[in-house]
Design a protein around this motif. Structure first.
Motif, mmCIF file in Angstrom:
data_model
loop_
_atom_site.group_PDB
_atom_site.id
_atom_site.type_symbol
_atom_site.label_atom_id
_atom_site.label_comp_id
_atom_site.label_asym_id
_atom_site.label_seq_id
_atom_site.Cartn_x
_atom_site.Cartn_y
_atom_site.Cartn_z
ATOM 1 N N GLY A 1 22.909 34.681 39.144
ATOM 2 C CA GLY A 1 21.738 34.697 38.262
ATOM 3 C C GLY A 1 21.810 33.645 37.162
ATOM 4 N N TYR A 2 22.404 32.477 37.464
ATOM 5 C CA TYR A 2 22.452 31.412 36.469
ATOM 6 C C TYR A 2 21.073 30.787 36.287
ATOM 7 N N CYS A 3 21.013 29.910 35.313
ATOM 8 C CA CYS A 3 19.732 29.291 34.958
ATOM 9 C C CYS A 3 19.240 28.338 36.058
ATOM 10 N N LEU A 4 17.946 28.373 36.308
ATOM 11 C CA LEU A 4 17.343 27.601 37.399
ATOM 12 C C LEU A 4 16.766 26.263 36.943
ATOM 13 N N TYR A 5 17.137 25.870 35.732
ATOM 14 C CA TYR A 5 16.616 24.632 35.135
ATOM 15 C C TYR A 5 16.733 23.433 36.079
ATOM 16 N N LYS A 6 17.913 23.277 36.667
ATOM 17 C CA LYS A 6 18.114 22.104 37.527
ATOM 18 C C LYS A 6 17.424 22.240 38.878
ATOM 19 N N MET A 7 16.963 23.457 39.195
ATOM 20 C CA MET A 7 16.194 23.622 40.433
ATOM 21 C C MET A 7 14.700 23.422 40.155
ATOM 22 N N GLY A 8 14.406 22.966 38.954
ATOM 23 C CA GLY A 8 13.018 22.616 38.653
ATOM 24 C C GLY A 8 12.258 23.667 37.886
ATOM 25 N N CYS A 9 12.944 24.691 37.390
ATOM 26 C CA CYS A 9 12.247 25.777 36.693
ATOM 27 C C CYS A 9 11.383 25.235 35.553
ATOM 28 N N LYS A 10 10.106 25.627 35.561
ATOM 29 C CA LYS A 10 9.189 25.165 34.517
ATOM 30 C C LYS A 10 9.023 26.213 33.410
ATOM 31 N N GLY A 11 9.938 27.205 33.412
ATOM 32 C CA GLY A 11 9.883 28.213 32.356
ATOM 33 C C GLY A 11 9.865 27.633 30.952
ATOM 34 N N PRO A 12 10.615 26.533 30.688
ATOM 35 C CA PRO A 12 10.611 25.983 29.328
ATOM 36 C C PRO A 12 9.263 25.422 28.909
ATOM 37 N N THR A 13 8.360 25.223 29.824
ATOM 38 C CA THR A 13 7.072 24.626 29.435
ATOM 39 C C THR A 13 5.897 25.512 29.833
ATOM 40 N N THR A 14 6.176 26.790 30.052
ATOM 41 C CA THR A 14 5.112 27.661 30.561
ATOM 42 C C THR A 14 4.885 28.867 29.667
ATOM 43 N N TYR A 15 3.660 28.977 29.186
ATOM 44 C CA TYR A 15 3.277 30.107 28.332
ATOM 45 C C TYR A 15 2.746 31.239 29.190
ATOM 46 N N ASN A 16 3.519 32.300 29.270
ATOM 47 C CA ASN A 16 3.099 33.457 30.040
ATOM 48 C C ASN A 16 4.056 34.598 29.711
ATOM 49 N N ALA A 17 3.712 35.792 30.189
ATOM 50 C CA ALA A 17 4.491 36.964 29.807
ATOM 51 C C ALA A 17 5.410 37.457 30.920
ATOM 52 N N PRO B 1 9.283 35.818 39.104
ATOM 53 C CA PRO B 1 9.770 34.723 39.935
ATOM 54 C C PRO B 1 11.228 34.324 39.687
ATOM 55 N N ILE B 2 11.594 34.164 38.429
ATOM 56 C CA ILE B 2 12.954 33.703 38.146
ATOM 57 C C ILE B 2 13.997 34.752 38.530
ATOM 58 N N GLN B 3 13.676 35.992 38.264
ATOM 59 C CA GLN B 3 14.625 37.044 38.640
ATOM 60 C C GLN B 3 14.826 37.059 40.154
ATOM 61 N N ALA B 4 13.777 36.710 40.891
ATOM 62 C CA ALA B 4 13.890 36.688 42.347
ATOM 63 C C ALA B 4 14.471 35.365 42.847
ATOM 64 N N GLY B 5 14.956 34.526 41.942
ATOM 65 C CA GLY B 5 15.773 33.388 42.357
ATOM 66 C C GLY B 5 15.065 32.059 42.485
ATOM 67 N N HIS B 6 13.754 32.055 42.316
ATOM 68 C CA HIS B 6 13.005 30.801 42.432
ATOM 69 C C HIS B 6 12.562 30.397 41.034
ATOM 70 N N GLY B 7 12.592 29.143 40.725
ATOM 71 C CA GLY B 7 12.139 28.722 39.408
ATOM 72 C C GLY B 7 10.670 29.033 39.206
ATOM 73 N N PHE C 1 11.690 40.123 46.787
ATOM 74 C CA PHE C 1 12.183 38.927 47.483
ATOM 75 C C PHE C 1 11.483 37.642 47.018
ATOM 76 N N GLY C 2 10.272 37.780 46.505
ATOM 77 C CA GLY C 2 9.509 36.580 46.142
ATOM 78 C C GLY C 2 9.105 36.518 44.680
ATOM 79 N N GLY C 3 9.492 37.546 43.899
ATOM 80 C CA GLY C 3 9.267 37.467 42.456
ATOM 81 C C GLY C 3 7.921 37.953 41.970
ATOM 82 N N LYS C 4 6.927 37.999 42.823
ATOM 83 C CA LYS C 4 5.638 38.519 42.385
ATOM 84 C C LYS C 4 4.731 38.716 43.576
ATOM 85 N N ASN C 5 3.700 39.471 43.334
ATOM 86 C CA ASN C 5 2.637 39.581 44.317
ATOM 87 C C ASN C 5 1.367 39.795 43.528
ATOM 88 N N PRO C 6 0.270 39.137 43.808
ATOM 89 C CA PRO C 6 0.103 38.127 44.858
ATOM 90 C C PRO C 6 0.898 36.827 44.605
#
Ligand code: HEM
Ligand code: HEM
Ligand code: NFV
Ligand code: SF4
Ligand code: SF4
Ligand code: F3S
Ligand SMILES: [Mg+2]
Lengths: 369, 582, 234
Positions: A259-275, A288-294, B222-227
């Motif tokens: 569960g390390y930081c996904l910054y180098k995988m392109g994570c746009k969390g640092p520039t995204t306003y959302n909850a 998304p990040i918890q599920a492993g994708h940036g 598995f995908g972080g969200k739906n939709p």
């Protein structure tokens, strides 16, 4: 602004409807529904007391995933929102009526409750071909949208489409799809961006309006500050790994599993306003990040053209026919400057050498230390 | 004018023209026009896709690894299925192999989509074509309870429960604000359910609305969200960590797996104890209403889905069968090859696009998407106020997809028919059981109702597959294999300079294909041919009609001012217009 | 480091060009920008391999960002002081802020400098302050570049310090929308770094070259403040 606290009866009276024709309206409504006359009284009672806020939900160019997200809401349940909190009088995805009978509602509600209904928009209008890349009832969606907006109390822009333009507005935007604030300019617009927005954020905005009888505080771009005031990165549970410099280096590596930081995988969390990193998705199961994708930045203006999704740095200059990151462009610039300097230095050295030769060695030199 | 189409349908556009626009309770924007004869029977049908966004143009020049995210936004209803087709397409082009776990997780996510999408379609997009909500007010809750208990062990079935639901409905109706039920076709004679069945269905409309949000949590894990969950070229991004340090912060750990397992059980139960019994009950009242066949049972197509072995997309590996049946000959199943330039083609001479030569179709690897919004001479109205379309000219943003030149129907019914024709027990047995329960012949399958029934059976099939996929995942993990992604060819520097690929899926609505041409690590061409492109297809140069148009023909309307039967048949396909035109 | 010599009589009298605050500021700014460029580059590309273990044992990214922000403050405060000095200091203190492009002699001198750099002119003019080309470069590349970096940098900084913080109110609130998204601001801030890197490369080269080839002292001037001339011709 505050919202209507009038009952529909009061509204109709204000519009010049007499008590008599109001009661007649109630019995006609009952009859139209095939109900016993006794229902007319209940309808009259309901209309004299507690009205539900009429909401007209229109769809432009979109993928309907904002509607899909909306019905995922757990608190409040979307069924309660639709049946108890608001009156969802038009929504092409859910409504029973079709064709003429559906279109009639778009005429009727704004006339019946001028200035008292909410227009919710999912998707956006294309402007090319006179708007005919999105046709409703044989006419351009953009015209219907403007017509229904004209008498609305307020407008909700659901999702990235209505708020920013989203995927159909990504380069080269073949249909010239525009966010709704480009065509609705005289109404308060609440932008609830995301592709799609989080379900509970959507119903949260609506229940705030209904509970406190006012629109939520908006930031300078029209987003409710309560949900869009911070970036994903500000509350990301992987943030300690970011600060530590512990980055996932490639998919499914040791860091990915920890569960390390996904910054180098392109994570746009640092520039995204959302909850997402606070409220999370689908009842708090993950995000998304918890599920492993940036994060791909789906609630941000222009996020499709701020890819690629798997690089920290965006591509720039696509409009100019080149596509490179700031570093690639900068390195080329610096290399060119360096080469220029080297060549110039070489030529200058030759000049200096030639120049010095004939000069008599009398001219004293200045201090050079 | 009378005309017999090359695919054998009799068209007559002389009668009264009726327009339904918008067609609602579908995804996206669609228009339908029909001609009614003096008995209010549909003799000509014209279906038009009335939106276009240009995703294929937008994808050009982008990083192929990003394509799934763009494609996923083709549709939020069949969310994820385009992403799946897209990653498969890119993997096919570049020769990337995915780990077993990734294959299983993808299968699980796709089956989850089937279960969810079919359920929501049945209750929230389709039910009101069969169920008269207002009539439910007249039901006797006790009798409703008896009906419910006679068909299912589902616990929410007491008289008190139905009394409550009815009271809720009563309050709602009495408020005079009917919301989404406003202007419905309540009381139309084509509604055949008794009030008790209507009340039961209304109760389950609400229960399903509340339950559907549980199913998709599998995508969230598995995908972080739906939709719009996340996918990855080369596998899945959801790394698995069972007992190494920091597993709690890992995408997939024991807690998340337990959640998935629990949801699978509840999904199976809901579908088998609510959806299927409701479907059977409703069907039993509509047995005589046997319209809407069209291309069903005649020309059907499936690409196949659910590879049981990772990276093996051959017929042997696919759990959902692949093949084509033509002219109703169930004894011969044709092979389908998506790379064959003569098989899948798209025509545009009735679509708002242009080709250099519109008499010919183009295979997607040579596909062209160039919009051309022009209306035919016989159009009534103006460019921005169309009263009546001219179907002899261009009239839809949907291209006309053809297989070996023929219009095909795709979707759950096509898949089940293929499974049936192949004699595969898991498809044949439930169909036979349903037909026996309802005392109907096999031919009854090839109707509007058959389409709706097949979707329900498929939802159940998918729910049980979810359990099997989950068990496979656990077995793999127990054997020590936790890999979810293959990154050997992640870097574009490892790719060939020029590559073509095709990826497919069976989306909830039918056969879905994506074709790609990658040049110098960028997308040179991207083409999607989508289930609703098949079903919603306009006419082709020879005049053959597509599945929607064919299915509407010869259907009588009970009330010529209320398009209830038109909606019923169109909805049985679960049309998705954002998909169809993309 | 003060001027120590009376110039030989055949040489034009030296001039005190860069007062102490300018010189101090120059070298502090040079250091700050160097730090900012190195740390900024690493923020955009944390190129190191996998570090493992409990995150509280490391703070690499945190340190890099801390240095960046500290240097950012140094740069920005330095700039404020330098702007003040443009008013308080001597006439040369104003050169980089207002190149006198509207003056005919400035323009002819400008073209002469270009010819000199194109190796056409046999020698430079005598310049007391910066030559016109240098002034223009100082203005367009350095001054605008640094101001751009400060504005975008503090806009990004204000995102982290959050709504209500001074940087957020003064910068983030309008800069982010002006660029349409935070990601765009990052991209431009990153490009701004390269713009300055290119300036510095050329600047340092020119300083050394002119020190050797022009008719006046250059590098030492930025150390001791005095401009000496190497010959006595006009
Ligand atoms: C990041 C690095 C640097 C930056 C941003 C920078 C910037 C500047 C600026 C803005 C000035 C104009 C000062 C004024 O008129 O107010 C200047 C002048 C000067 N700098 Fe730098 N400098 C840098 C590095 C250096 C270095 C490494 C040297 C030494 C080789 C140097 C030598 C000079 C000299 C000699 C001048 C005076 C030029 C003249 O008299 O025309 N600078 N620099
Ligand atoms: C010469 C001046 C500067 C240079 C060359 C510079 C360079 C950079 C670079 C290359 C980045 C990485 C951008 C990216 O790709 O995301 C960066 C980030 C940043 N810079 Fe600067 N910068 C400068 C001045 C400033 C100033 C004055 C501030 C104000 C405090 C500042 C604050 C930041 C912040 C907040 C970030 C983002 C850090 C993060 O995302 O973690 N910078 N800078
Ligand atoms: N047609 C279609 Fe889809 C499906 N199922 C896509 O592939 O719905 Ni939006
Ligand atoms: S914002 Fe995204 S999710 Fe919502 S309709 Fe648009 S494309 Fe779909
Ligand atoms: S995973 Fe993304 S949002 Fe989370 S800390 Fe890392 S960069 Fe920030
Ligand atoms: S991609 Fe979207 S869903 Fe949230 S984590 Fe990023 S904003
Ligand atoms: Mg296509």
């Amino acid at each position: 602004m505050t919202l209507n606290t009038q009952t529909f009866y009061e509204l109709m009276r204000a519009q010049g409807t007499s008590r008599r024709s109001f009661l007649k309206f109630c019995s006609l409504t009952a009859a139209a529904l095939g109900l016993e006359p006794a229902y007319a009284n209940s309808i009259a009672y309901a209309m004299e007391t507690k009205p539900r806020l009429p909401v007209l939900w229109m769809h432009g160019l979109e993928c309907t995933c904002c509607s899909e997200s909306f019905i995922r809401s757990g608190n409040p349940l979307s069924s309660d929102v639709i049946l108890k909190m608001i009156s969802l009088d038009y929504d092409d995805t859910l409504m029973a009526a079709a064709g003429e009978q559906a279109e009639a509602i778009l005429d009727e509600i704004p006339k019946k409750y001028p200035g008292e209904y909410i227009l919710a928009v999912e998707g956006n209008p294309p402007l090319n071909e006179d708007g005919m890349y999105c046709i409703v009832g044989g006419q351009p969606f953009v015209e219907k949208l403007k017509a229904v907006a004209a008498n609305a109390k307020a407008v909700i822009a659901w999702g990235a489409c209505a708020s920013w333009g989203c995927v159909q507005a990504a380069r080269p935007n073949p249909t010239n799809a525009v966010p709704i604030d480009k065509v609705i300019t005289d109404k308060p617009i609440i932008k609830v961006p995301g592709c799609p927005p989080i379900a509970e954020v959507m119903t949260g905005v609506i229940s705030y309006i209904l509970t406190f009888n006012k629109l939520p505080e908006l930031d300078s771009r029209g987003r409710p500050v309560m949900f869009y005031g911070q970036r994903i990165h500000d509350k990301c549970y992987r943030r300690p790994h970011f600060d530590a410099g512990e980055f996932v280096q490639s998919w499914d590596d040791e860091g990915a599993r920890a569960g390390y930081c996904l910054y180098k995988m392109g994570c746009k969390g640092p520039t995204t306003y959302n909850a997402c990193s606070t409220i999370r998705w689908n009842g708090g199961v993950s995000f998304p990040i918890q599920a492993g994708h940036g994060c791909i930045g789906c609630s941000e203006d222009n996020f499709w053209d701020n890819g690629p999704f798997y690089k920290r740095l965006s591509y720039v200059g696509a409009g100019l026919g080149v596509e490179a990151t700031a570093d690639e462009i900068g390195l080329i610039g610096a290399a060119a400057a360096g080469a220029g300097v080297a060549v110039h230095a070489g030529l200058s050295a030759v000049k200096q050498y030639n120049r010095k030769k004939p000069e008599p060695p009398v001219a004293p030199k200045g201090d050079q230390s | 004018m009378n005309f017999v189409t090359p695919n054998g349908f009799n068209l007559d556009d002389s009668g009264r023209r009726m327009v339904v626009d918008p067609v609602t309770r579908i995804e996206g924007h669609m228009r339908c026009e029909v001609n009614l004869d003096s008995n209010n029977v549909i003799r000509n049908a014209v279906s038009s896709g009335t939106m276009w966004r240009g995703l294929e143009i937008i994808l050009k020049g982008r990083d192929p690894r990003d394509a799934w995210a763009f494609c996923e936004r083709i549709c939020g209803v069949c969310t994820g299925t385009h992403a799946l087709a897209s990653v498969r397409t890119v993997e096919n082009a570049l020769g990337i192999k995915i780990p077993n776990n990734a294959n299983i997780i993808r299968n699980l996510m796709q089956a989850t989509l089937y279960a969810h999408d079919h359920l929501v379609h049945f209750y929230h997009l389709h039910a009101l074509d069969w169920v008269d909500v207002v009539s439910a007010l007249k039901a006797d809750p006790k009798a409703t309870s008896a009906l419910a208990q006679s068909i299912s062990p589902w616990p929410n079935s007491s008289p008190g429960y139905f009394t409550d639901v009815q009271a809720k409905l009563q309050r709602f109706v009495a408020s005079g604000q009917l919301g989404p039920f406003m202007n419905g076709y309540w009381g139309n004679p084509a509604y055949l359910l008794p009030p008790e069945a209507n009340l039961m269905a209304v109760a389950h409309y609400l229960e399903a609305l509340d339950f559907q949000r549980e199913i998709v949590k599998i995508h969230t894990v598995f995908g972080g969200k739906n939709p719009h969950p996340n996918w990855l070229v080369g596998g899945m991004a959801c790394a698995i960590n069972l007992d190494a340090p920091m597993a709690a912060g890992a995408p997939v750990n024991m807690v998340q797996l337990n959640l998935v397992s629990d949801i699978i059980d509840r999904t199976i139960k809901f579908i088998d104890e609510v959806y299927i019994p409701d479907l059977t009950a409703i069907a039993s009242f509509y047995k005589g209403w046997d319209f809407g066949g069209g291309l069903a049972g005649k020309n059907i197509l499936s690409y196949g889905e659910f590879p049981s072995k990772a990276n093996d997309y051959s017929n042997n590996s696919l759990l959902m069968p692949r093949g084509a049946i033509i002219n109703g000959n169930l004894n011969e199943i044709h092979d389908v090859d998506l790379t064959d330039p003569d098989q899948v083609q798209e025509f545009v001479d009735h679509s708002w696009y242009s080709y250099p030569d519109e008499a010919k179709g183009l295979h997607p690897w040579l596909g062209i998407t160039e919009p051309n919004f022009v209306l035919g001479e016989k159009t009534i109205g103006t460019k921005t106020n169309i009263k009546q379309l001219d179907e002899s000219a261009k009239y839809s943003f949907i291209k006309a997809a053809r297989w070996r030149g023929m219009a095909m129907e795709v979707g759950p019914l096509s898949r089940f028919t293929l499974g049936y024709a192949k004699g595969m027990a898991e498809f044949k047995d439930p169909v036979d059981k349903l037909l026996t329960d309802l005392k109907l012949p096999v031919a009854a399958l090839f109707t509007t109702l058959g389409r709706t029934a097949a979707r329900g059976l498929e939802a159940s099939w998918a729910a049980h597959q979810m359990r099997s996929f989950f068990n496979q995942l656990m077995a793999n993990l127990a054997a020590g294999d936790t890999a979810t992604a293959n990154t050997d060819m992640w870097e574009p520097s490892t790719w060939p300079a020029d590559a073509k690929g095709v990826g497919f899926a069976e989306a909830p609505r039918g056969a879905l294909g994506h074709w790609i041409h990658i040049k110098d690590t960028k997308i040179e061409l991207y083409q999607a041919v989508v289930p609703t492109t098949w079903n919603g297809s306009p006419r082709d140069p020879a005049g053959a009609v597509g599945a929607f148009e064919a299915a509407l023909l010869n259907t009588p309307l009970a009330d010529a001012n209320q398009p209830l039967e038109i909606l019923r048949t169109l909805h049985s396909f679960d049309p998705c217009l954002a998909c169809s035109t993309h | 480091m003060d001027a120590q010599v009376t110039p030989p009589p055949e040489v034009t009298a030296p001039v005190y060009v860069y007062e102490l605050p300018v010189r101090l500021w120059h070298w502090i700014t040079a250091l700050a920008i160097t730090m900012l460029a190195i740390t900024g580059f690493l923020i955009g590309n944390p190129a190191w391999p996998l570090i493992t273990g409990e995150p509280y044992n490391h703070y690499i990214m945190g340190d890099i960002r801390f240095i960046h922000f500290t240097a950012g403050y140094v740069l920005a405060i330095g700039m404020l002081v330098r702007i003040y000095w443009a008013f308080a200091g001597n006439t040369y203190a104003r050169e980089i802020f207002i190149p006198h492009v509207w003056k005919r002699e400035w323009r002819s001198s400008f073209f002469r400098t270009i010819r000199w750099y194109l190796l056409i002119e046999p020698e430079t003019a005598k310049e007391v302050g910066h030559n016109p080309l240098a002034q223009l470069a100082m203005f367009t590349m350095f001054l605008l570049g640094v101001l751009f970096q400060i504005v975008t940098g503090f806009a990004l900084y204000g995102e982290g310090t959050g709504p209500g913080s001074w940087a957020n109110i003064v910068f983030s609130s309008w800069v982010i929308p002006a660029f349409s998204s935070s990601q765009d601001v990052h991209t431009w801030h990153h490009l701004g770094m390269w713009y300055l890197v290119i300036f510095v490369m050329i600047h340092v080269y020119m300083a050394i070259r002119e020190d050797i080839m022009s008719r006046q002292t250059i590098i030492s001037t930025m150390i001791n403040g005095w401009r000496f001339f190497k010959d006595n011709r006009p």
